[in-house]
Design an enzyme around this catalytic site. Structure first.
Site, PDB file in Angstrom:
ATOM      1  N   THR A  65       3.399   0.045   1.029  1.00 37.25           N
ATOM      2  CA  THR A  65       3.114   1.417   1.468  1.00 37.25           C
ATOM      3  C   THR A  65       2.313   1.437   2.750  1.00 37.25           C
ATOM      4  O   THR A  65       2.536   2.292   3.615  1.00 37.25           O
ATOM      5  CB  THR A  65       2.346   2.171   0.369  1.00 37.25           C
ATOM      6  OG1 THR A  65       3.175   2.257  -0.790  1.00 37.25           O
ATOM      7  CG2 THR A  65       1.969   3.568   0.818  1.00 37.25           C
ATOM      8  N   SER A  81       6.948  -3.798  -2.308  1.00 38.68           N
ATOM      9  CA  SER A  81       6.470  -4.841  -3.225  1.00 38.68           C
ATOM     10  C   SER A  81       7.283  -4.906  -4.506  1.00 38.68           C
ATOM     11  O   SER A  81       7.224  -5.912  -5.225  1.00 38.68           O
ATOM     12  CB  SER A  81       4.987  -4.654  -3.540  1.00 38.68           C
ATOM     13  OG  SER A  81       4.760  -3.516  -4.355  1.00 38.68           O
ATOM     14  N   THR A 105       1.174  -1.915  -3.316  1.00 34.18           N
ATOM     15  CA  THR A 105       0.287  -1.867  -4.476  1.00 34.18           C
ATOM     16  C   THR A 105       1.006  -2.120  -5.802  1.00 34.18           C
ATOM     17  O   THR A 105       0.376  -2.550  -6.767  1.00 34.18           O
ATOM     18  CB  THR A 105      -0.421  -0.506  -4.563  1.00 34.18           C
ATOM     19  OG1 THR A 105       0.563   0.541  -4.682  1.00 34.18           O
ATOM     20  CG2 THR A 105      -1.287  -0.259  -3.338  1.00 34.18           C
ATOM     21  N   ASP A 106       2.308  -1.856  -5.876  1.00 26.26           N
ATOM     22  CA  ASP A 106       2.983  -1.882  -7.178  1.00 26.26           C
ATOM     23  C   ASP A 106       2.949  -3.259  -7.840  1.00 26.26           C
ATOM     24  O   ASP A 106       2.837  -3.352  -9.067  1.00 26.26           O
ATOM     25  CB  ASP A 106       4.431  -1.403  -7.040  1.00 26.26           C
ATOM     26  CG  ASP A 106       4.523   0.099  -6.819  1.00 26.26           C
ATOM     27  OD1 ASP A 106       3.503   0.787  -7.020  1.00 26.26           O
ATOM     28  OD2 ASP A 106       5.605   0.578  -6.439  1.00 26.26           O
TER      29      ASP A 106
END
Length: 331
Positions: A12, A54, A85-86
């Protein structure tokens, strides 16, 4: 002034709108251009290692990140990895096993909003990651996000949109960053003069989350495709039917086939203890399976990949799995 290498992987923080949703498109140099104040903390060079969401990252990419750090290790004082972040908690855990006892910091960070937006957490997260990487005494693998410094083996994403997305599970944050100041809560991790680098992972690891009334058909159908299975059970741990039910019989078949089984709880905090209830005690007494105790899911998955990348011998697998790495397991 410390010399830090930034490895950009996408996520992101590097995304732009495409008309079909966000996708990574911003380069590593562009990312750094949004936070010029980093130049006051350290000298920075950057490599665009990949530019992926990710969700598309996995074991082959973790190995690639570790190799890049190993290749450049002697030239830099620390490393910052920008990441989506995932799956960042998985990557942080994986790097903790692939690069052990590092006297230099390896810091992962990202954001919930793109760095090109006005109302974003990306700039502060990136600045804080470099602040921590450039600070004396920082070492090992950690995740810096929303002012928290979390061990790589203890991080978990718990919120999909909020800026305070990550928590440290069953272990304290090792530090916080407030108003540009690093406050350490815990002493630095153990380190050696040169870290231990590892180069193999076994990616044939299955996670199966149990639900009430579930049968064993999935275990039977997938036995030939995987080398190990993590059974995410209820509460402090156990199997429906205890040591004599159909799940126990399925476990026995997997173990007889030379596979590894790890029991983990679905509950986010406080871990497992299979000895508490009969449905767990009978299984633990009867079969040679492993228990994750208070490991995070991300740590259990990636540690099992690391262990099986080194050995298939059951005794060695057990010894390596239970050997603490960066406080990943406390028994």
């Amino acid at each position: 002034m410390k010399h830090i290498l930034m490895l950009a992987t996408g996520g992101t923080i590097a995304s732009r709108e495409t008309g079909q949703g966000l996708a990574p498109a911003i380069t590593s140099r562009e990312i750094l251009g949004y936070v010029p104040a980093i130049g006051e903390l350290c000298r920075v060079e950057t490599i665009q290692l990949m530019n992926l969401d990710s969700s598309n990252l996995g074991p082959s990419h973790w190995l690639r990140m570790a190799r890049a750090i190993e290749e450049h290790y002697d030239r830099y004082d620390g490393f910052v990895v920008t990441h989506g972040t995932d799956t960042m908690a998985y990557t942080a855990a994986a790097l903790s096993y692939l690069i052990q006892f590092s006297p230099k910091p390896i810091v992962l960070t990202g954001s919930q909003k793109s760095i090109c937006l006005e109302n974003t957490d990306a700039r502060m997260n990136l600045y804080n990651a470099f602040l921590y990487a450039a600070a004396e005494g920082s070492r090992g693998v950690s995740l810096v996000f929303d002012g928290k410094v979390i061990l790589g083996t203890r991080a978990r994403k718990e919120r999909t949109k909020s800026f305070n997305a990550f928590s440290s599970v069953d272990y304290p944050e090792i530090g916080v960053i407030r108003d540009g100041r690093l406050i350490r809560y815990l002493p630095a991790l153990d380190a050696k003069e040169s870290p231990d680098f590892y180069h193999t992972l076994e990616d044939r690891v299955l996670l199966l989350t149990l639900i009430p009334g579930m049968g064993t058909e999935a275990l039977a159908a997938l036995e030939d495709s995987y080398q190990a299975v993590i059974l995410q059970s209820f509460g402090v741990g156990g199997l429906p039917g205890g040591g004599s039910g159909p799940f126990a019989q399925a476990v026995e078949r997997w173990l007889q086939a030379g596979k590894t089984i790890v029991m983990l709880t679905q509950v986010p905090y406080e871990g497992s203890d299979m000895a508490v209830y009969q449905v767990g005690y009978q299984v633990k007494e009867k079969y040679r399976l492993l228990e994750g105790y208070n490991m995070t899911l991300e740590a259990a998955v990636t540690k099992l990949m690391w262990v099986l990348g080194r050995t298939r011998d059951p005794e060695q697998v057990e010894a390596l799995f239970y050997r603490p790495v960066q406080w990943d397991i406390i028994r």
